[in-house]
Design a protein around this motif. Structure first.
Motif, PDB file in Angstrom:
ATOM      1  N   THR A 110       0.866  -1.169   0.000  1.00  0.00           N
ATOM      2  CA  THR A 110       0.000   0.000   0.000  1.00  0.00           C
ATOM      3  C   THR A 110       0.903   1.218   0.000  1.00  0.00           C
ATOM      4  N   GLY A 111       0.341   2.400  -0.189  1.00  0.00           N
ATOM      5  CA  GLY A 111       1.192   3.575  -0.275  1.00  0.00           C
ATOM      6  C   GLY A 111       0.484   4.832   0.186  1.00  0.00           C
ATOM      7  N   GLY A 112       1.293   5.869   0.435  1.00  0.00           N
ATOM      8  CA  GLY A 112       0.729   7.147   0.829  1.00  0.00           C
ATOM      9  C   GLY A 112       1.751   7.999   1.548  1.00  0.00           C
ATOM     10  N   CYS A 113       1.281   9.163   2.007  1.00  0.00           N
ATOM     11  CA  CYS A 113       2.155  10.093   2.730  1.00  0.00           C
ATOM     12  C   CYS A 113       2.289   9.711   4.199  1.00  0.00           C
ATOM     13  N   PHE A 114       1.197   9.249   4.815  1.00  0.00           N
ATOM     14  CA  PHE A 114       1.177   8.836   6.214  1.00  0.00           C
ATOM     15  C   PHE A 114       1.755   9.923   7.123  1.00  0.00           C
ATOM     16  N   ASP A 115       1.304  11.137   6.896  1.00  0.00           N
ATOM     17  CA  ASP A 115       1.704  12.283   7.709  1.00  0.00           C
ATOM     18  C   ASP A 115       0.727  12.365   8.885  1.00  0.00           C
ATOM     19  N   LEU A 116       1.214  12.376  10.097  1.00  0.00           N
ATOM     20  CA  LEU A 116       0.385  12.281  11.301  1.00  0.00           C
ATOM     21  C   LEU A 116      -0.462  11.002  11.266  1.00  0.00           C
ATOM     22  N   ILE A 117       0.172   9.895  11.548  1.00  0.00           N
ATOM     23  CA  ILE A 117      -0.506   8.599  11.498  1.00  0.00           C
ATOM     24  C   ILE A 117      -1.637   8.559  12.517  1.00  0.00           C
ATOM     25  N   HIS A 118      -2.823   8.128  12.067  1.00  0.00           N
ATOM     26  CA  HIS A 118      -4.018   8.117  12.918  1.00  0.00           C
ATOM     27  C   HIS A 118      -4.719   6.763  12.829  1.00  0.00           C
ATOM     28  N   ALA A 119      -5.854   6.626  13.487  1.00  0.00           N
ATOM     29  CA  ALA A 119      -6.561   5.351  13.566  1.00  0.00           C
ATOM     30  C   ALA A 119      -7.012   4.866  12.194  1.00  0.00           C
ATOM     31  N   GLY A 120      -7.358   5.783  11.320  1.00  0.00           N
ATOM     32  CA  GLY A 120      -7.758   5.381   9.973  1.00  0.00           C
ATOM     33  C   GLY A 120      -6.618   4.704   9.232  1.00  0.00           C
ATOM     34  N   HIS A 121      -5.405   5.263   9.376  1.00  0.00           N
ATOM     35  CA  HIS A 121      -4.232   4.629   8.784  1.00  0.00           C
ATOM     36  C   HIS A 121      -4.034   3.231   9.352  1.00  0.00           C
ATOM     37  N   LEU A 148      -4.398  -9.552   4.079  1.00  0.00           N
ATOM     38  CA  LEU A 148      -4.619 -10.117   2.747  1.00  0.00           C
ATOM     39  C   LEU A 148      -3.458 -10.962   2.243  1.00  0.00           C
ATOM     40  N   GLY A 149      -2.328 -10.956   2.943  1.00  0.00           N
ATOM     41  CA  GLY A 149      -1.175 -11.696   2.432  1.00  0.00           C
ATOM     42  C   GLY A 149      -0.194 -12.063   3.511  1.00  0.00           C
ATOM     43  N   ASP A 150       1.065 -12.294   3.093  1.00  0.00           N
ATOM     44  CA  ASP A 150       2.099 -12.771   4.009  1.00  0.00           C
ATOM     45  C   ASP A 150       3.110 -11.702   4.395  1.00  0.00           C
ATOM     46  N   CYS A 151       3.088 -10.559   3.739  1.00  0.00           N
ATOM     47  CA  CYS A 151       3.893  -9.419   4.172  1.00  0.00           C
ATOM     48  C   CYS A 151       3.271  -8.150   3.607  1.00  0.00           C
ATOM     49  N   LEU A 152       3.489  -7.045   4.292  1.00  0.00           N
ATOM     50  CA  LEU A 152       2.976  -5.745   3.842  1.00  0.00           C
ATOM     51  C   LEU A 152       4.129  -4.770   3.695  1.00  0.00           C
ATOM     52  N   VAL A 153       4.290  -4.239   2.478  1.00  0.00           N
ATOM     53  CA  VAL A 153       5.287  -3.213   2.193  1.00  0.00           C
ATOM     54  C   VAL A 153       4.562  -1.887   1.994  1.00  0.00           C
ATOM     55  N   VAL A 154       4.977  -0.869   2.719  1.00  0.00           N
ATOM     56  CA  VAL A 154       4.390   0.462   2.589  1.00  0.00           C
ATOM     57  C   VAL A 154       5.291   1.314   1.705  1.00  0.00           C
ATOM     58  N   LEU A 155       4.733   1.837   0.612  1.00  0.00           N
ATOM     59  CA  LEU A 155       5.447   2.757  -0.263  1.00  0.00           C
ATOM     60  C   LEU A 155       5.177   4.169   0.240  1.00  0.00           C
ATOM     61  N   LEU A 156       6.208   4.820   0.716  1.00  0.00           N
ATOM     62  CA  LEU A 156       6.070   6.078   1.451  1.00  0.00           C
ATOM     63  C   LEU A 156       6.603   7.251   0.640  1.00  0.00           C
ATOM     64  N   ASN A 157       5.765   8.269   0.455  1.00  0.00           N
ATOM     65  CA  ASN A 157       6.203   9.491  -0.236  1.00  0.00           C
ATOM     66  C   ASN A 157       7.317  10.179   0.546  1.00  0.00           C
ATOM     67  N   SER A 158       8.358  10.609  -0.160  1.00  0.00           N
ATOM     68  CA  SER A 158       9.433  11.370   0.480  1.00  0.00           C
ATOM     69  C   SER A 158       8.930  12.753   0.892  1.00  0.00           C
ATOM     70  N   PHE A 174       9.922   6.646  -1.653  1.00  0.00           N
ATOM     71  CA  PHE A 174      10.077   6.986  -3.064  1.00  0.00           C
ATOM     72  C   PHE A 174       9.960   8.488  -3.251  1.00  0.00           C
ATOM     73  N   GLU A 175      10.632   8.993  -4.292  1.00  0.00           N
ATOM     74  CA  GLU A 175      10.752  10.433  -4.514  1.00  0.00           C
ATOM     75  C   GLU A 175       9.724  10.987  -5.498  1.00  0.00           C
ATOM     76  N   ASP A 176       9.075  10.118  -6.271  1.00  0.00           N
ATOM     77  CA  ASP A 176       8.184  10.584  -7.328  1.00  0.00           C
ATOM     78  C   ASP A 176       6.853  11.078  -6.764  1.00  0.00           C
ATOM     79  N   ASP A 177       6.034  11.672  -7.642  1.00  0.00           N
ATOM     80  CA  ASP A 177       4.705  12.112  -7.224  1.00  0.00           C
ATOM     81  C   ASP A 177       3.715  10.955  -7.171  1.00  0.00           C
ATOM     82  N   THR A 178       3.999   9.880  -7.869  1.00  0.00           N
ATOM     83  CA  THR A 178       3.152   8.689  -7.851  1.00  0.00           C
ATOM     84  C   THR A 178       4.014   7.485  -7.493  1.00  0.00           C
TER      85      THR A 178
END
Length: 471
Positions: A341-352, A362-372, A408-412
């Motif tokens: 999954t991915g996102g900015c995750f700025d101020l992590i809250h209960a929804g995150h 849903l699987g066996d590991c979770l990798v978070v793609l984090l905006n720089s 990651f450094e890109d916008d997407t």
């Protein structure tokens, strides 16, 4: 088109410097090392070359669990791996170069291992490929009966090119071509010259043989007649290392795109010559990720997600830059499912937290793609992020449902997704999976997109606004 590279994985270590004096202890040069880097070797080098050319590549092999294996996995970042355990130390080949000249090579961990096993994922990768390159370096993977059966089956429907090794296994039947160099061809057969060896091997292996002859080009033999010489352009080089890998990679691509063997071999000779003219293995850092002694990887192969910043690529324990790739390799070697999954995750809250927990289930590991930080700033405005990338990564890594974080450094996240290639891509929201811009990309390698429930009134923007009113 997917190209499977099947074979032995090595770690190449390059020590480069200057030699201006002799040792007082012996008449040998003293090399003042300026640069120490690690890169993928063996089948890994072939895969890296093909990926750098823009091809979809899956690398099939086995890896150890030692420190060199960690460096190897990092050097292979961005390439899909279908790997199993080797049960042996990782072979390391250290080349020392001074003033552009090779001085010596030191091999470690190269004792002959047992025949490794093959995982279902390894066999599936061979069965689903549109072309196969076999890079045998004598580490016995190609002696595995299941691997051999899969390769022989693949050869009945797609081009399979086999680069043999004198200490390795005999090629399977039905190949599009086998590509020994001259020394290997002579070692395999009883003939005293390349032409005789090519004739003998073509008959023994039941396939065309292309003997590479270094600066003299190649000799193509179909099994009948006298064979055909393919000349090479004249270039100035003192180190032919890697030319054979470059040749076999190009040959496989040519055959996979429908070229006749003669035409594909002629083009492969030209490609290998250009590779050497451009600096050969000593110039690989311009194209491929290499790992320094400090553990970081230099940019960048195609689809690289950007250079990790401090803490930017971490596992749950924050143990360093190789954790993402080690996590992926272990999960895939066990036949598991990778979720991202991915996102900015700025101020992590209960929804995150709820979204991340749902994704991990849903699987066996979770990798978070984090905006720089720069990426968040471009997306959210000058006042963001509130929390730095280092801290956001550390907070995410501390959650029990997060196995690894990739900055990651890109916008997407498109380029990062190309690296990780998850089986499942998860986003939180109230829209359809088909509407996600990433869905076609995920589907291109057989993955799927999943939407998990969006929790109303829980957002970073509303939380930041509430905090602004405090005090």
């Amino acid at each position: 088109m997917t190209i499977a590279v099947v074979g032995d994985l090595l770690l190449d270590h390059d020590l480069v410097g200057e030699a201006t004096r002799l040792s007082p202890d012996a008449p040998v040069p003293v090399v003042d090392v300026d640069d120490s880097t690690y890169r993928a070797g063996g089948a890994g080098l072939v895969a890296r070359m093909l990926a750098a050319d823009g091809h979809d590549v899956v690398l099939v092999g086995v890896t150890g669990d030692d420190a060199p294996a960690g460096r190897l996995r990092e050097a292979l970042r961005g390439i899909r791996l279908a790997t199993g355990p080797s049960g042996a130390p990782t072979p390391v080949k250290t080349r020392i170069r001074a003033s552009g000249q090779a001085v010596v090579r030191v091999d470690e961990g190269c004792a002959r291992p047992g025949v490794p096993g093959a995982t279902p994922r390894m066999l599936e990768a061979i069965a689903s490929a549109d072309a196969v390159v076999v890079a045998d370096y004598g580490r016995r993977l190609l002696e595995n009966d299941d691997v051999r059966d899969a390769l022989e089956a693949a050869a009945t429907r797609v081009p399979v090119v086999w680069d043999p090794h004198p200490s390795g296994a005999a090629p399977v039947r039905g190949l599009a071509a086998a590509t020994p160099n001259q020394a290997e061809a002579l070692a395999f057969g009883s003939a005293g010259d390349a032409a005789g060896a090519a004739t003998e091997l073509a008959g023994r292996w039941g396939c065309p043989v292309v003997v590479t002859l270094g600066r003299h080009g190649a000799l193509l033999h179909h099994g009948t007649g006298s064979g055909q010489r393919i000349p090479a352009p004249v270039i100035g080089t003192t180190d032919p290392c890697g030319a054979g890998d470059r040749f076999v990679a190009s040959l496989a691509v040519g055959l996979a795109t429908g070229a006749a063997l003669q035409d594909a071999a002629q083009e492969a000779v030209q490609v290998a010559a250009r590779f050497l003219a451009d600096g050969g293995v000593s110039a690989l850092h311009r194209q491929f990720p290499v790992v320094t002694d400090a553990g970081s990887a230099t940019p960048s192969a195609p689809h690289d997600a950007g250079t990790p910043g401090p803490g930017g690529t971490q596992g749950p324990g924050g143990t360093g830059a190789a954790d993402v790739w080690e996590t992926l390799a272990q999960v895939r070697a066990a036949g598991g499912t990778v979720v991202a999954t991915g996102g900015c995750f700025d101020l992590i809250h209960a929804g995150h937290a709820r979204t991340l927990q749902a994704a991990r289930a849903l699987g066996d590991c979770l990798v978070v793609l984090l905006n720089s930080d720069d990426s968040v700033r471009r997306l959210k405005g000058a006042g963001r992020p509130i929390i730095s990338a280092h801290d956001r990564s550390e907070l995410l890594s501390a959650l029990g449902c997060v196995d690894a974080v990739l900055l990651f450094e890109d916008d997407t996240p498109v380029n990062a997704l190309e690296q990780v290639r998850p089986d499942i891509w998860v986003k939180g929201g109230d829209y359809e999976a088909a509407e996600l811009p990433e869905t076609p990309l995920i589907a291109s390698w057989g993955g799927r997109s999943v939407i998990v429930p969006y929790h109303v009134a829980r957002s970073t923007t509303s939380l930041a606004a509430a905090l602004a009113k405090v005090g």
